[in-house]
Enzyme design. Structure first.
Site, PDB file in Angstrom:
ATOM      1  N   LYS A 185     -21.211 -19.613 -10.265  1.00 25.33           N
ATOM      2  CA  LYS A 185     -20.472 -19.433 -11.517  1.00 25.33           C
ATOM      3  C   LYS A 185     -19.047 -18.995 -11.241  1.00 25.33           C
ATOM      4  O   LYS A 185     -18.090 -19.482 -11.860  1.00 25.33           O
ATOM      5  CB  LYS A 185     -21.186 -18.387 -12.370  1.00 25.33           C
TER       6      LYS A 185
ATOM      7  N   TYR B 170       0.864  -1.188   0.000  1.00 24.70           N
ATOM      8  CA  TYR B 170       0.000   0.000   0.000  1.00 24.70           C
ATOM      9  C   TYR B 170       0.898   1.235   0.000  1.00 24.70           C
ATOM     10  O   TYR B 170       1.976   1.224  -0.589  1.00 24.70           O
ATOM     11  CB  TYR B 170      -0.970  -0.070   1.182  1.00 24.70           C
TER      12      TYR B 170
END
Length: 400
Positions: free
Chosen positions: A105, A50
């Site tokens: 899915k 970060y």
């Protein structure tokens, strides 16, 4: 330290009614999660993953946008997007109720193709709003998998997204079904000694799957094809057809009539519509017929009846042989497209996927109850991906 929080029965008073049901138990907390690919164990790790380190990566991508494929998840992540208007066999149940399917899915993408995916259920059914929303989401993803969107809106949505995006856009209900159907048909024809150019095919259903199956079969060499909706055979003389159906009618135009009339002398029946086909109509098909009755959970022709007249029978169910399952196609198709940074999925890539699937079963292993590989065959995704990648180069859409 990561903290996991899952809902309990106390979060909803009706949850007690489902406690102990193994299907509901499996779904508690959802079926997927996001996990880190790097460890953040100290300040040095944090400064690289970060701020301030991440700013250097952002700046590099701003200067050279192509770097986003290497330094983010974009190159291997697909959005699974629905509006909940045509979910499985349940119909228009809305975006929230569609989420278990979209999560499923996403799970299949990862398990079978190594592809990351994010389920997204949109609370809008207007075509313009849907397209604009997906276009705005697209920079995050390497591909878009449209799912469970009602016809005829699904055709317009896919067409417009393909025009506006430079990443693969794929409506699995259409093209995934079509790829697997063609693969199974090729092998069934080998068993019956018939050629794809000489057969007469009847497709029951002119929705997303029916239209896509018709299109891929025409490209594969079928010349005698009738598509039937609830009002009869699609014919250019009918005044009640949508633009999609009318276009298909011009390419398949034949004698008008009902499904029972179309089946007289047919070699192949493909059902993607639901309902029940009378046994007397099935009996009018040619000797050595092929029946793919794919409606779930109730096939248009029950296998017990189909076997009385057909040499090869397939369904969409996992409890009968020859399951036509889209999981045989979409993970490998996206894997192959992502591997070569394809800008889109072409007709050639879909045909290549079908051929690769069919060729996984050697001629000497083909049987009436084995014309399509199992979804758990570990060769499937790799073979499909390789064929799709090669076809992407042939069709000029590979960028890597």
């Amino acid at each position: 330290m990561a903290v996991e929080a899952f809902p309990t029965e106390n979060d909803h008073p009706q949850a007690d009614a489902y406690a102990g049901d193994p299907v509901f138990d499996l779904h508690v907390g959802g079926k997927i999660e996001v996990i880190s690919t790097v460890k953040v164990g100290d300040a040095d790790d944090l400064s690289k993953a970060y701020t301030p380190g991440v700013a250097r990566v952002c700046t590099a991508i701003a200067q050279d946008p192509a770097l986003v494929r290497r330094y983010t998840w974009k190159a291997n992540t697909v959005a699974v997007i629905t509006d909940g208007t045509a979910v499985l066999g349940l119909g228009d149940i809305g975006p929230e109720a569609s989420l278990p399917v979209m999560e499923g899915k996403a799970l299949l993408f990862k398990e079978f193709g190594g592809v990351n995916s994010v389920p997204i259920a949109l609370d809008c059914t207007d075509v313009d709003e849907f397209v604009e929303t997906v276009v705005r989401l697209a920079p995050t993803f390497g591909g878009i998998n449209l799912e469970d969107i009602s016809a005829p809106r699904c055709f317009e949505i896919e067409r417009r997204l393909k025009e506006r995006l430079d990443i693969p856009v794929f409506h699995d209900d259409q093209h995934g079904t079509a790829v697997v159907v063609l693969a199974a048909l090729r092998n069934a024809l080998k068993l019956t000694g018939k050629s794809i150019e000489s057969i007469r095919v009847v497709i029951s259903g002119a929705g997303a799957a029916g239209v896509a199956c018709a299109r891929i079969l025409l490209q594969a060499g079928v010349s005698d094809l009738a598509v039937v909706d609830s009002k009869g055979v699609l014919s250019k003389d009918r005044a009640d057809l949508t633009p999609v159906k009318l276009s298909l009618a011009h390419d398949t135009d034949g004698p008008s009539g009902r499904l029972v009339d179309a089946l007289d002398g047919a070699d192949v029946f493909i059902g993607v519509s639901g309902g029940t086909v009378p046994e007397e109509a099935v009996a009018r098909m040619n000797e050595g017929a092929i029946i793919f009755a794919l409606a779930n959970p109730t096939p248009e022709v029950h296998p017990d009846i189909a076997h009385r007249y057909a040499a090869v029978v397939a369904t969409g169910r996992s409890d009968f042989p020859n399951q036509i399952n889209n999981v045989l196609a979409f993970p490998g198709i996206f894997r192959g497209a992502f591997d070569v940074d394809a800008s889109r999925i072409t007709e050639g890539m879909k045909l290549a996927a079908a051929e690769a699937l069919a060729n996984l079963i050697p001629a000497d292993e083909l049987r009436a109850d084995y014309v399509i590989p199992s979804p758990f065959d570990p060769r499937v995704a790799t073979a499909v991906a390789a064929a799709v990648s090669a076809a992407a180069y042939t069709d000029g859409v590979a960028r890597a």
